[in-house]
Design a protein around this motif. Sequence first.
Motif, PDB file in Angstrom:
ATOM      1  N   THR A 148       0.835  -1.202   0.000  1.00  0.00           N
ATOM      2  CA  THR A 148       0.000   0.000   0.000  1.00  0.00           C
ATOM      3  C   THR A 148       0.872   1.254   0.000  1.00  0.00           C
ATOM      4  O   THR A 148       0.678   2.173  -0.808  1.00  0.00           O
ATOM      5  CB  THR A 148      -0.901  -0.006   1.253  1.00  0.00           C
ATOM      6  OG1 THR A 148      -1.652  -1.227   1.228  1.00  0.00           O
ATOM      7  CG2 THR A 148      -1.848   1.158   1.286  1.00  0.00           C
ATOM      8  N   GLU A 182      11.076  -5.267  -4.325  1.00  0.00           N
ATOM      9  CA  GLU A 182      10.010  -6.073  -3.734  1.00  0.00           C
ATOM     10  C   GLU A 182      10.463  -7.524  -3.657  1.00  0.00           C
ATOM     11  O   GLU A 182      10.888  -8.098  -4.660  1.00  0.00           O
ATOM     12  CB  GLU A 182       8.735  -5.939  -4.596  1.00  0.00           C
ATOM     13  CG  GLU A 182       7.649  -6.953  -4.311  1.00  0.00           C
ATOM     14  CD  GLU A 182       7.184  -6.974  -2.853  1.00  0.00           C
ATOM     15  OE1 GLU A 182       6.823  -5.913  -2.328  1.00  0.00           O
ATOM     16  OE2 GLU A 182       7.212  -8.076  -2.243  1.00  0.00           O
ATOM     17  N   SER A 210       0.145  -6.555   0.725  1.00  0.00           N
ATOM     18  CA  SER A 210      -0.939  -7.228   1.451  1.00  0.00           C
ATOM     19  C   SER A 210      -2.326  -6.998   0.874  1.00  0.00           C
ATOM     20  O   SER A 210      -3.258  -7.744   1.197  1.00  0.00           O
ATOM     21  CB  SER A 210      -0.922  -6.789   2.919  1.00  0.00           C
ATOM     22  OG  SER A 210       0.253  -7.232   3.537  1.00  0.00           O
ATOM     23  N   VAL A 236     -11.698  -3.470   4.477  1.00  0.00           N
ATOM     24  CA  VAL A 236     -12.494  -2.706   5.448  1.00  0.00           C
ATOM     25  C   VAL A 236     -11.801  -1.373   5.714  1.00  0.00           C
ATOM     26  O   VAL A 236     -10.577  -1.307   5.777  1.00  0.00           O
ATOM     27  CB  VAL A 236     -12.604  -3.480   6.783  1.00  0.00           C
ATOM     28  CG1 VAL A 236     -13.437  -2.699   7.790  1.00  0.00           C
ATOM     29  CG2 VAL A 236     -13.185  -4.862   6.543  1.00  0.00           C
ATOM     30  N   GLY A 291       2.765   0.173   7.733  1.00  0.00           N
ATOM     31  CA  GLY A 291       1.909  -0.123   8.875  1.00  0.00           C
ATOM     32  C   GLY A 291       2.628  -0.091  10.213  1.00  0.00           C
ATOM     33  O   GLY A 291       1.981   0.013  11.255  1.00  0.00           O
ATOM     34  N   ALA A 311      -5.398   0.514   6.102  1.00  0.00           N
ATOM     35  CA  ALA A 311      -5.048   0.841   4.717  1.00  0.00           C
ATOM     36  C   ALA A 311      -5.308   2.311   4.353  1.00  0.00           C
ATOM     37  O   ALA A 311      -4.464   2.957   3.720  1.00  0.00           O
ATOM     38  CB  ALA A 311      -5.779  -0.088   3.757  1.00  0.00           C
TER      39      ALA A 311
HETATM   40  C1  LIG Z   1      -5.618 -11.191   5.628  1.00  0.00           C
HETATM   41  C2  LIG Z   1      -5.503  -9.706   5.780  1.00  0.00           C
HETATM   42  C3  LIG Z   1      -6.650  -8.924   5.820  1.00  0.00           C
HETATM   43  C4  LIG Z   1      -6.548  -7.538   5.954  1.00  0.00           C
HETATM   44  N1  LIG Z   1      -7.680  -6.780   5.915  1.00  0.00           N
HETATM   45  C5  LIG Z   1      -7.587  -5.433   5.976  1.00  0.00           C
HETATM   46  C6  LIG Z   1      -8.733  -4.617   5.864  1.00  0.00           C
HETATM   47  O1  LIG Z   1      -9.824  -5.113   5.728  1.00  0.00           O
HETATM   48  N2  LIG Z   1      -8.575  -3.276   5.898  1.00  0.00           N
HETATM   49  C7  LIG Z   1      -7.346  -2.674   6.048  1.00  0.00           C
HETATM   50  O2  LIG Z   1      -7.260  -1.442   6.084  1.00  0.00           O
HETATM   51  N3  LIG Z   1      -6.254  -3.425   6.156  1.00  0.00           N
HETATM   52  C8  LIG Z   1      -6.343  -4.780   6.117  1.00  0.00           C
HETATM   53  N4  LIG Z   1      -5.220  -5.543   6.196  1.00  0.00           N
HETATM   54  C9  LIG Z   1      -3.954  -4.876   6.421  1.00  0.00           C
HETATM   55  C10 LIG Z   1      -3.484  -4.115   5.190  1.00  0.00           C
HETATM   56  O3  LIG Z   1      -3.539  -4.921   4.050  1.00  0.00           O
HETATM   57  C11 LIG Z   1      -2.094  -3.680   5.448  1.00  0.00           C
HETATM   58  O4  LIG Z   1      -2.027  -3.004   6.687  1.00  0.00           O
HETATM   59  C12 LIG Z   1      -1.560  -2.715   4.422  1.00  0.00           C
HETATM   60  O5  LIG Z   1      -1.756  -3.195   3.110  1.00  0.00           O
HETATM   61  C13 LIG Z   1      -0.110  -2.588   4.750  1.00  0.00           C
HETATM   62  O6  LIG Z   1       0.563  -1.820   3.794  1.00  0.00           O
HETATM   63  P1  LIG Z   1       2.126  -1.700   3.913  1.00  0.00           P
HETATM   64  O7  LIG Z   1       2.553  -0.848   2.800  1.00  0.00           O
HETATM   65  O8  LIG Z   1       2.459  -1.313   5.307  1.00  0.00           O
HETATM   66  O9  LIG Z   1       2.666  -3.185   3.769  1.00  0.00           O
HETATM   67  P2  LIG Z   1       2.348  -4.340   2.727  1.00  0.00           P
HETATM   68  O10 LIG Z   1       1.180  -4.032   1.873  1.00  0.00           O
HETATM   69  O11 LIG Z   1       2.336  -5.594   3.512  1.00  0.00           O
HETATM   70  O12 LIG Z   1       3.631  -4.290   1.781  1.00  0.00           O
HETATM   71  C14 LIG Z   1       4.917  -4.577   2.251  1.00  0.00           C
HETATM   72  C15 LIG Z   1       5.683  -5.158   1.082  1.00  0.00           C
HETATM   73  O13 LIG Z   1       7.057  -5.231   1.442  1.00  0.00           O
HETATM   74  C16 LIG Z   1       7.577  -6.440   0.933  1.00  0.00           C
HETATM   75  N5  LIG Z   1       8.769  -6.770   1.734  1.00  0.00           N
HETATM   76  C17 LIG Z   1       8.809  -7.225   3.009  1.00  0.00           C
HETATM   77  N6  LIG Z   1      10.080  -7.430   3.381  1.00  0.00           N
HETATM   78  C18 LIG Z   1      10.857  -7.103   2.326  1.00  0.00           C
HETATM   79  C19 LIG Z   1      12.264  -7.116   2.093  1.00  0.00           C
HETATM   80  N7  LIG Z   1      13.151  -7.505   3.042  1.00  0.00           N
HETATM   81  N8  LIG Z   1      12.727  -6.748   0.870  1.00  0.00           N
HETATM   82  C20 LIG Z   1      11.865  -6.355  -0.116  1.00  0.00           C
HETATM   83  N9  LIG Z   1      10.519  -6.336   0.055  1.00  0.00           N
HETATM   84  C21 LIG Z   1      10.022  -6.680   1.263  1.00  0.00           C
HETATM   85  C22 LIG Z   1       6.450  -7.428   1.096  1.00  0.00           C
HETATM   86  O14 LIG Z   1       6.616  -8.545   0.244  1.00  0.00           O
HETATM   87  C23 LIG Z   1       5.244  -6.570   0.734  1.00  0.00           C
HETATM   88  O15 LIG Z   1       4.957  -6.645  -0.644  1.00  0.00           O
HETATM   89  C24 LIG Z   1      -5.284  -6.919   6.063  1.00  0.00           C
HETATM   90  C25 LIG Z   1      -4.121  -7.695   6.022  1.00  0.00           C
HETATM   91  C26 LIG Z   1      -4.227  -9.078   5.874  1.00  0.00           C
HETATM   92  C27 LIG Z   1      -2.959  -9.892   5.817  1.00  0.00           C
END
Ligand SMILES: Cc1cc2nc3c(=O)[nH]c(=O)nc-3n(C[C@H](O)[C@H](O)[C@H](O)COP(=O)(O)OP(=O)(O)OC[C@H]3O[C@@H](n4cnc5c(N)ncnc54)[C@H](O)[C@@H]3O)c2cc1C
Length: 460
Positions: free
Chosen positions: A28, A48, A87, A94, A405, A417
């Motif tokens: 995200t 990624e 994710s 939601v 997150g 999100a």
């Molecule tokens: C089953 C489930 C249901 C959910 N439902 C909801 C919901 O309904 N509403 C909501 O708001 N949120 C929900 N969430 C949470 C939401 O999806 C996440 O909080 C949000 O997408 C997180 O965004 P982010 O950018 O922090 O991380 P992410 O979207 O997790 O992205 C992090 C990325 O970094 C990559 N990465 C990790 N380590 C490394 C590394 N060492 N080197 C290179 N790349 C790496 C990962 O592969 C991933 O692609 C849900 C999560 C899950 C798992």
Amino acid sequence: MDSKHSKDIAPEQASGKTYDAVIVGSGTCGSTLARELASAGKRVLVLERGKHVALRESFGAIASMIDQIKIEGSGVAAARGVAVGGSTGVYFAVVAYPDLSTFSALGIDLSAELARVRAELPINALPDDMLGVKTLRLRDAALACGHDWIKRDMLVDLAASAHGYAYNAKWKARPYLVEAIGHGADLVSGALVDEVLVEDGMAVGVGFVKREGLRRRRHRVHAKKVVIAAGELATPAMLRAAGLDEIGNRGFFCTPGYAMYGLVPGLAGSDSYVSSMGCDGEDGISLGDANMSRTFHRMMMLGGMKLRHFLPFEQCVGIGIKVADDLGGELTPDGRLRKVLDADVLARLEKGRRDALALFEKMGARHVTDFGLSVAGRVGGLVRIGEHLDADLQTRIGNLHVCDGSVIPDDMKGPPAVTLLCLSRYLAKRLLAEAPGSRDAPEQAGSQTSQYRKVALATA
Ligand SMILES: Cc1cc2nc3c(=O)[nH]c(=O)nc-3n(C[C@H](O)[C@H](O)[C@H](O)COP(=O)(O)OP(=O)(O)OC[C@H]3O[C@@H](n4cnc5c(N)ncnc54)[C@H](O)[C@@H]3O)c2cc1C
């Protein structure tokens, strides 16, 4: 990814350039930031670790995206998506809105970003005819039992969901990444970042490994800004390993919970949007609708060996229970999460279970089954704005920023999100406002020599 702009570049191409920003993670935050920066003309590289898994709701696709990290000592595990787009490939969509006053107390004004996000994204309350009969039956039971059972807003495009639940109707981050690539951003997938390159207290790039044929090859790339957006389960360990020993100094919360399912005779249920309704009690106990699509249902029942509930999807109604827990536990030096849940948390989980049992009874459900304490919701509290990060989400290592997150303040425990979409746009604005690379190293920054630190990979 089927866009003509979707192709990765070879790591060697990335190694030869100096980017304005390297972003670790394409979820995200990573995708949103990349889109904002690249569309403003910045040279952006996204690294990624995951692959280009097809965005569809099949056993194979979901299983190859979803990953679980155990929280030792607690019996629960937290899920995340590891794939291009992060994710949102597996999330529920939601919505919870950022608490603007909490952020403004930390020197961060998200009001303009929230207005933009609300205007641009498909955020909707689902009409009753999209909820599905299982969700409606549970809602009626919950209201009859006195719960304040409400609809949640959803990141769902209603036009794409006209015939009921549709995986493709849920907003996802990957199209933002495709846009970023269209604006000239580079992407290397399958790139596991395990080093932050620090020189004279300033971040200058990252190191990563990528499998090429049978071999894993190491690469290093340089950038004026490094943004860690690897998600709440990976980023804290990565920052620690970069030399920020204070990360995790107050422990973490992990929102433990579990799911229960029962069979309601005569029900002819169909696919539902999980968590589209529920209630949050003042005692920190939340109950929610755990009715999902048939594919997710089958995967879950099979995984938990709930064979009686595997086939009768149409009658199988689910309730999720989760409780808010205080900061505690530790991020171990090798990057694992460990926490023992205290008696109060266990007591509230038990109260939630009893409340759920009363709802199953009200619905006339049979064969109620319990997955046991196994699930962690949001994990947070390890990386703290105002303590570990300044209002530019920058660490005490100059030019090393964090946006994912892991940084959401403790008292915002709802789905993150939308908050993350706002925060990434906010950070992009801040980065665009300053001359790249002009920032001096903060006074307390670490070593005056080059430090290339490896990341502990237990949670990364
Ligand atoms: C089953 C489930 C249901 C959910 N439902 C909801 C919901 O309904 N509403 C909501 O708001 N949120 C929900 N969430 C949470 C939401 O999806 C996440 O909080 C949000 O997408 C997180 O965004 P982010 O950018 O922090 O991380 P992410 O979207 O997790 O992205 C992090 C990325 O970094 C990559 N990465 C990790 N380590 C490394 C590394 N060492 N080197 C290179 N790349 C790496 C990962 O592969 C991933 O692609 C849900 C999560 C899950 C798992």
